[in-house]
Design a protein around this motif. Structure first.
Motif, mmCIF file in Angstrom:
data_model
loop_
_atom_site.group_PDB
_atom_site.id
_atom_site.type_symbol
_atom_site.label_atom_id
_atom_site.label_comp_id
_atom_site.label_asym_id
_atom_site.label_seq_id
_atom_site.Cartn_x
_atom_site.Cartn_y
_atom_site.Cartn_z
ATOM 1 N N THR A 1 6.133 0.027 -10.138
ATOM 2 C CA THR A 1 5.417 -1.155 -9.695
ATOM 3 C C THR A 1 4.271 -0.755 -8.776
ATOM 4 O O THR A 1 4.153 0.399 -8.360
ATOM 5 C CB THR A 1 6.369 -2.085 -8.926
ATOM 6 O OG1 THR A 1 6.799 -1.408 -7.736
ATOM 7 C CG2 THR A 1 7.571 -2.455 -9.776
ATOM 8 N N GLN B 1 3.961 -1.675 -5.745
ATOM 9 C CA GLN B 1 4.548 -1.289 -4.460
ATOM 10 C C GLN B 1 5.022 0.152 -4.495
ATOM 11 O O GLN B 1 4.792 0.917 -3.558
ATOM 12 C CB GLN B 1 5.710 -2.216 -4.106
ATOM 13 C CG GLN B 1 6.296 -1.935 -2.732
ATOM 14 C CD GLN B 1 7.521 -2.767 -2.441
ATOM 15 O OE1 GLN B 1 8.643 -2.344 -2.706
ATOM 16 N NE2 GLN B 1 7.310 -3.955 -1.893
ATOM 17 N N HIS B 2 5.679 0.529 -5.585
ATOM 18 C CA HIS B 2 6.152 1.905 -5.753
ATOM 19 C C HIS B 2 4.983 2.876 -5.670
ATOM 20 O O HIS B 2 5.019 3.869 -4.936
ATOM 21 C CB HIS B 2 6.870 2.019 -7.097
ATOM 22 C CG HIS B 2 7.363 3.393 -7.429
ATOM 23 N ND1 HIS B 2 6.519 4.381 -7.913
ATOM 24 C CD2 HIS B 2 8.594 3.956 -7.349
ATOM 25 C CE1 HIS B 2 7.216 5.476 -8.123
ATOM 26 N NE2 HIS B 2 8.482 5.258 -7.788
ATOM 27 N N ARG C 1 13.452 1.702 -5.677
ATOM 28 C CA ARG C 1 13.468 0.252 -5.440
ATOM 29 C C ARG C 1 14.661 -0.431 -6.092
ATOM 30 O O ARG C 1 14.972 -1.571 -5.782
ATOM 31 C CB ARG C 1 12.170 -0.367 -5.942
ATOM 32 C CG ARG C 1 10.914 0.194 -5.266
ATOM 33 C CD ARG C 1 9.649 -0.460 -5.783
ATOM 34 N NE ARG C 1 9.600 -1.873 -5.452
ATOM 35 C CZ ARG C 1 9.842 -2.848 -6.305
ATOM 36 N NH1 ARG C 1 10.176 -2.577 -7.555
ATOM 37 N NH2 ARG C 1 9.766 -4.109 -5.928
ATOM 38 N N ILE D 1 5.084 -2.762 4.419
ATOM 39 C CA ILE D 1 5.746 -2.951 3.127
ATOM 40 C C ILE D 1 7.255 -3.103 3.315
ATOM 41 O O ILE D 1 7.897 -3.938 2.659
ATOM 42 C CB ILE D 1 5.438 -1.768 2.191
ATOM 43 C CG1 ILE D 1 3.943 -1.756 1.845
ATOM 44 C CG2 ILE D 1 6.268 -1.853 0.920
ATOM 45 C CD1 ILE D 1 3.509 -0.537 1.051
ATOM 46 N N ALA E 1 0.429 -4.304 -2.704
ATOM 47 C CA ALA E 1 1.856 -3.972 -2.745
ATOM 48 C C ALA E 1 2.750 -5.156 -2.400
ATOM 49 O O ALA E 1 3.881 -5.237 -2.872
ATOM 50 C CB ALA E 1 2.147 -2.816 -1.794
ATOM 51 N N LEU E 2 2.259 -6.085 -1.584
ATOM 52 C CA LEU E 2 3.091 -7.213 -1.184
ATOM 53 C C LEU E 2 3.063 -8.308 -2.247
ATOM 54 O O LEU E 2 1.990 -8.670 -2.735
ATOM 55 C CB LEU E 2 2.592 -7.791 0.141
ATOM 56 C CG LEU E 2 2.757 -6.927 1.393
ATOM 57 C CD1 LEU E 2 2.226 -7.673 2.606
ATOM 58 C CD2 LEU E 2 4.203 -6.526 1.604
#
Length: 307
Positions: A3, A5-6, A82, A166, A203-204
């Motif tokens: 993702t 975020q990852h 995650r 994050i 990322a959020l």
């Protein structure tokens, strides 16, 4: 599939390899060997096995030697986890064995888990079958990543501040952590600040970002992606040091294009002439905004044209 975020968390360790050593020593209280440098190594760990193995990041701590090349003293496999993935209990030991063999030094596993449940799962010891051989992953979960509430601390270690946002975005302290980062990135070099700014914004999840933004004093703060777009494009960093919006230009197409170029440049990505022309000639503001967000995580500048 990884993702945004990852990928954003992985990117932090590429931007500042020292972050791995900081988390190990200061958050997880691991005694590290004396070293002079921290550097990113290839995450390809297939040398000793036929199957493909690729870690999220590999950081090598090395010590200077007067009459020879720097000596590796510790190799760190950094994995961003995650979700629960039972396959990792098979691949993680192989990462360490392969890396130890390649670098000829001790190896260690550091797992970054923004979710507390996944962090608990990741800490489970992994028995290797041979008597006495048990791998206990070192996990940096939400309780191990500090809450960076001070803009001064965030400016001193912006990579850790990004990870803090994050990790703790949904906590009551989330708005204050984000506020500290906003203030800090305004004081950074514009291109570097833009990279971290858009990294957090991308990322959020939208709902979390919107909630945090609503809790902040929005009259003196902008969306992070807006800051990256306008501040980098027009170089109005001085006004933003005090967190004020005056002096920023309107988000015109040329300003958005320049922001994309700045982020790609900060990431060290090659920008072919035809891609530069396509971006510079684009007048679709919505598409330019999408390119700004994607420029933080794409593997190549050409990938933007497929968005």
């Amino acid at each position: 599939m990884p993702t945004i975020q990852h990928e954003a968390i992985v990117r932090l360790f590429y931007e500042r390899p020292q972050l791995a050593a900081e988390l190990l020593a200061e958050s997880l209280h691991v005694r590290l060997p004396d070293y002079d440098h921290a550097a990113v190594e290839s995450g390809d760990l297939t040398e000793v096995t036929p199957a493909e193995l690729r870690a999220d990041s590999v950081i090598v701590l090395s010590r200077e030697r007067a009459d020879a090349r720097p000596e590796p003293v510790l190799a760190v496999v950094v994995e961003v986890q995650r979700d629960r993935d039972p396959d990792k209990h098979w691949s993680w030991p192989m990462y360490l064995i392969s890396l130890r063999n390649r670098m000829k030094c001790p190896s260690i596993l550091l797992v970054i888990c923004p979710d507390p449940g996944v962090a608990r799962w990741s800490r489970q010891p992994i028995g290797l079958g041979h008597p006495g051989l048990v791998l206990s992953p070192l996990v940096a979960g939400p309780t191990d990543v500090p809450m960076i509430l001070s803009p001064l601390e965030a400016a001193e270690d912006p990579e850790l501040a990004v990870l803090s946002v994050i990790t703790h975005a949904t906590t009551p302290e989330g708005p204050d952590i984000l506020n500290a980062l906003l203030t800090a990135v305004h004081k950074l070099d514009p291109e570097r600040g833009a990279l971290y700014a858009d990294m957090v914004r991308a990322a959020l999840p939208h709902k979390i970002w919107e909630h945090l933004e609503n809790l902040m004093q929005t009259e003196t703060r902008e969306f992070l992606s807006d800051w990256a777009r306008d501040n980098v494009a027009r170089g109005k960093a001085e006004g933003l040091v005090e967190g004020k919006a005056e002096g920023l230009v309107e988000g015109k197409a040329e300003g958005k294009a320049e922001a994309i170029f700045a982020v790609l440049s900060a990431r060290g990505l090659d920008l072919p002439d035809d891609v530069r022309s396509a971006i510079a000639d684009c007048s679709d503001l919505g598409r330019l905004d999408a390119w700004i967000r994607a420029s933080v995580t794409v593997e190549s500048a050409r990938d933007l044209l497929d968005i």
